[in-house]
Design an enzyme around this catalytic site. Structure first.
Site, short mmCIF file in Angstrom:
data_model
loop_
_atom_site.label_atom_id
_atom_site.label_comp_id
_atom_site.label_asym_id
_atom_site.label_seq_id
_atom_site.Cartn_x
_atom_site.Cartn_y
_atom_site.Cartn_z
N ASP A 77 62.04 -1.04 26.31
CA ASP A 77 61.02 -0.81 26.88
C ASP A 77 61.18 0.21 28.03
O ASP A 77 62.17 -0.07 28.69
CB ASP A 77 60.24 -1.80 27.19
CG ASP A 77 58.80 -1.71 27.99
OD1 ASP A 77 58.28 -0.85 27.45
OD2 ASP A 77 58.48 -2.29 28.92
N ASP B 229 60.02 -6.87 28.92
CA ASP B 229 59.52 -7.72 30.09
C ASP B 229 59.06 -9.12 29.45
O ASP B 229 58.69 -10.09 30.28
CB ASP B 229 58.66 -7.13 30.88
CG ASP B 229 57.02 -6.80 30.07
OD1 ASP B 229 57.14 -7.39 29.02
OD2 ASP B 229 56.49 -5.96 30.60
N ASP C 12 55.97 -6.92 25.33
CA ASP C 12 56.89 -6.71 24.33
C ASP C 12 57.52 -7.81 23.38
O ASP C 12 58.52 -7.73 22.58
CB ASP C 12 58.04 -6.17 24.87
CG ASP C 12 57.85 -5.00 25.78
OD1 ASP C 12 57.25 -4.02 25.13
OD2 ASP C 12 58.30 -4.96 26.84
#
Length: 634
Positions: free
Chosen positions: A331, A529, A533
């Site tokens: 991410d 995180d 996600d």
């Protein structure tokens, strides 16, 4: 309660090591006495001492073997050793049988000791868990109470040099906190009023008052302990295979030994004593003790290695999977980047005063809590310019701010809000360069037109480039999944040294993109995180959460980085790869030793004492080799 029970187990395990070692040494002394008496010709008394050596040295392992056999309803390696010792005694090889028990007892004591050593990190964590706290009374006095008696909302006092007793927030005071128990970071962190505190961390400098926000059984610290315990208890796929294989292997050995008791006498014309003796030696050397010990010590040591450095593996299966990764998807915001935008450029119109313009801009942005506004205010303060006025503003969500300063309307926001085309601002093309570099540009407009352009960027984490490079050296491809536009994504990917990127990837699209990567590469990890996600983390072969000690991260991923340090990812992969190498070495070595000893026994080259030394020695060696995982991996 969990902590107290675990501490009792640790103490009990320590005593077990001492008792096993004492019993083994006493058994060895009795063997020596029996041998000396036997040389004097007193055979009956000598046998009596050998029997005592059998009983004292073999009691612990025999008890363990019988209990496990009853519980699992199948024979195990401990029972093989018991049968071998009894068989040696039956054919009159009292000394050899006693030596077998002695070395087996020594091996068992060392195995228990080395396995306990791999639990060192959990023991150290438990010692950091406070048991009492200073409860603040209504009259301002304090009283020492048990943590288990506290409830959410309790007001506590924590003095310098004491550990934070429970999770909570500071309600009075400022101090420095050593967070190493939580995230492995040794540099103290300054904590002020309203800041969060975690149980088990150390209050270094100032006395503080705090309010308890979670039950003592639900603290982050207790969850970490539970995670490490569960990881140590959870067996890897390789270990599960070995454990299932053990029962079948023991049956095969016993069947082969039974055949060996008769067949060589008729086929090779061995005498009955030799035939039975060689069957007993086979029972010893064919035992899979070393094979069984090839995996678990190494796995436990690897889990402890990670825990010591702020990497929590949720079990052996996840530890093994890390070493097989071919690609890792990242991410962007909060993972590859800090998640906090900073001002990189401030450009003003030629006829404008830079400091005055920045002061006006800062005074307007100070009225907003938008991340970009806070970044601009922070930049102004770094330049020594502080907002003194507080003009009235109108917040236009999604566009910007409208304010009036000295009877002049000021607009701050995106190009559409200020009424311009991005490419037509400033003749030198500097704004276009900002966009090419993937920066967010905020414009400031007065009555004369665009007076300033402010470029902001969510900056890469300092360690991101080196982490991506380390992963590349390990043969792992790095891919970024981000919702940013093509230009921003391209700029970040180039700066970080990523192999690929997917731009304009909405959260709901990440799972699909990840599945596509898994079909391409096979084993793919996902780093996020731990919040938005979560679906992608669950889909990946290995979900790695950048948690910085958050509860959400603990619940979501397979591997948790307690400190947001990307370099821990290649380190975790190295730990996994080294553990797999050590396990393969152990399995190859143990199988080779068993094969050599079996062949040597059939050729009548190896006798029982040497067979015992070869068998038990190989077991100790594979355990010690596994414990190399406790050392830092380079």
């Amino acid at each position: 309660m969990t902590t107290h029970v675990s501490e009792e187990k640790q103490v009990a395990a320590g005593w077990t090591v001492h008792l096993e070692l004492i019993a083994a040494i006493l058994s060895g002394i009795l063997i020596l006495i029996a041998w000396l008496i036997g040389k004097g010709g007193t055979e009956t008394l000598s046998i009596t001492f050998y029997i005592l050596a059998f009983l004292i040295g073999g009691f612990a392992k025999a008890k363990e073997g019988i209990e496990e056999t009853i519980a699992d309803k199948q024979l195990n390696v401990e029972m093989l050793m018991v049968f071998a010792a009894i068989g040696s005694a039956i054919i009159g090889y009292w000394a050899e049988g006693a030596i077998l028990i002695f070395i087996f007892a020594i091996s068992g004591a060392l195995e228990t000791y080395t396995l306990n050593k791999s639990h060192k990190e959990i023991s150290a964590l438990m010692e950091m868990q406070p048991e009492v706290a200073w409860l603040l009374q209504e009259d301002g006095s304090t009283v020492s109470v048990s943590i288990s008696s506290l409830s959410v909302g309790a007001k506590l006092v924590v003095k310098p040099g004491e550990r934070i007793p429970v999770d909570g927030v500071i309600i009075q005071g400022t101090t420095s906190i050593d967070m190493s128990a939580i995230n492995g970071e040794s540099v103290p962190v300054t904590k002020e009023q309203h800041d969060e505190l975690f149980a088990g961390t150390m209050n270094i400098s100032g006395a503080i008052q705090m309010e308890m926000t979670k039950p003592s059984t639900d603290t982050l610290f207790q969850k970490i302990i539970t995670l490490v315990q569960n990881a140590q208890d959870e067996t890897s796929p390789s270990q599960q295979f070995i454990e299932k294989f053990e029962g079948t292997y023991v049956k095969i050995v016993l069947f082969t030994v039974f055949i060996m008791m008769f067949l060589p006498h008729f086929v090779f014309d061995w005498d009955w004593t030799t035939t039975f003796y060689r069957a007993i030696v086979l029972l010893v050397v064919a035992s899979p003790c070393a094979l069984v010990a090839s995996i678990m010590p190494a796995t436990l040591a690897a889990v402890s290695n990670g825990a010591k450095r702020g990497i929590l593996f949720k079990g052996g299966v996840h530890l093994e999977e890390l070493g097989s990764l071919k690609a890792i998807a990242f991410d962007k915001t909060g993972t590859l980047t800090t998640g906090k935008p900073v001002v990189t450029d401030f450009h003003v119109r030629e006829d404008a005063d830079s400091d005055k313009t920045l002061a006006i801009l800062s005074s307007i942005e100070a009225q907003s809590n938008h991340p970009l506004a806070m970044a601009i205010v922070a930049y102004a303060e770094e330049q020594g310019i502080f907002a003194r006025e507080s003009p009235q503003i109108e917040d236009v969500p999604g566009y910007g701010l409208r304010a009036t300063v000295d009877n002049e309307e000021i607009l701050i926001g995106n190009p559409r809000f200020v009424g311009i085309e991005e490419t037509t601002v400033f003749s030198d093309g500097i704004v276009q360069r900002f966009f090419v570099e993937g920066k967010t540009v905020v414009f400031m407009k007065d009555t004369k037109g665009i007076v300033a352009a402010i470029a902001l960027k969510d900056t890469l984490r300092p360690e991101a480039v080196s982490a991506i490079k380390d992963l590349s050296n390990l043969g792992i491809r790095s891919i970024m999944l981000t919702g940013d536009n093509e230009q921003t994504a391209s700029a970040i990917a180039t700066e970080a040294g990523l192999d690929r990127y997917v731009s304009e990837c909405l959260p709901e699209m990440k799972v699909q993109r990840l599945k596509e990567l898994m079909s391409e590469y096979g084993s793919v990890g996902m780093v996020g995180d731990g919040i938005n996600d979560a679906p992608a983390l669950a889909t990946a072969t290995s979900g790695i959460a950048m948690g910085d000690g958050t509860d959400v991260a603990l619940e979501t991923a397979d591997v948790i980085l307690m400190k947001n340090d990307l370099t821990r990812i290649p380190y975790a992969v190295k730990v996994s790869k080294k553990m797999q190498r050590i396990v393969k070495q152990n399995i190859f070595f143990s199988v080779t030793v068993i094969a050599i000893l079996i062949i040597s026994n059939f050729m009548q080259v190896v006798d029982l004492p040497l067979g015992v030394i070869g068998h038990e020695g190989s077991t100790i060696l594979v355990i010690l080799n596994g414990l190399r995982m406790l050392n830092r991996v380079n």
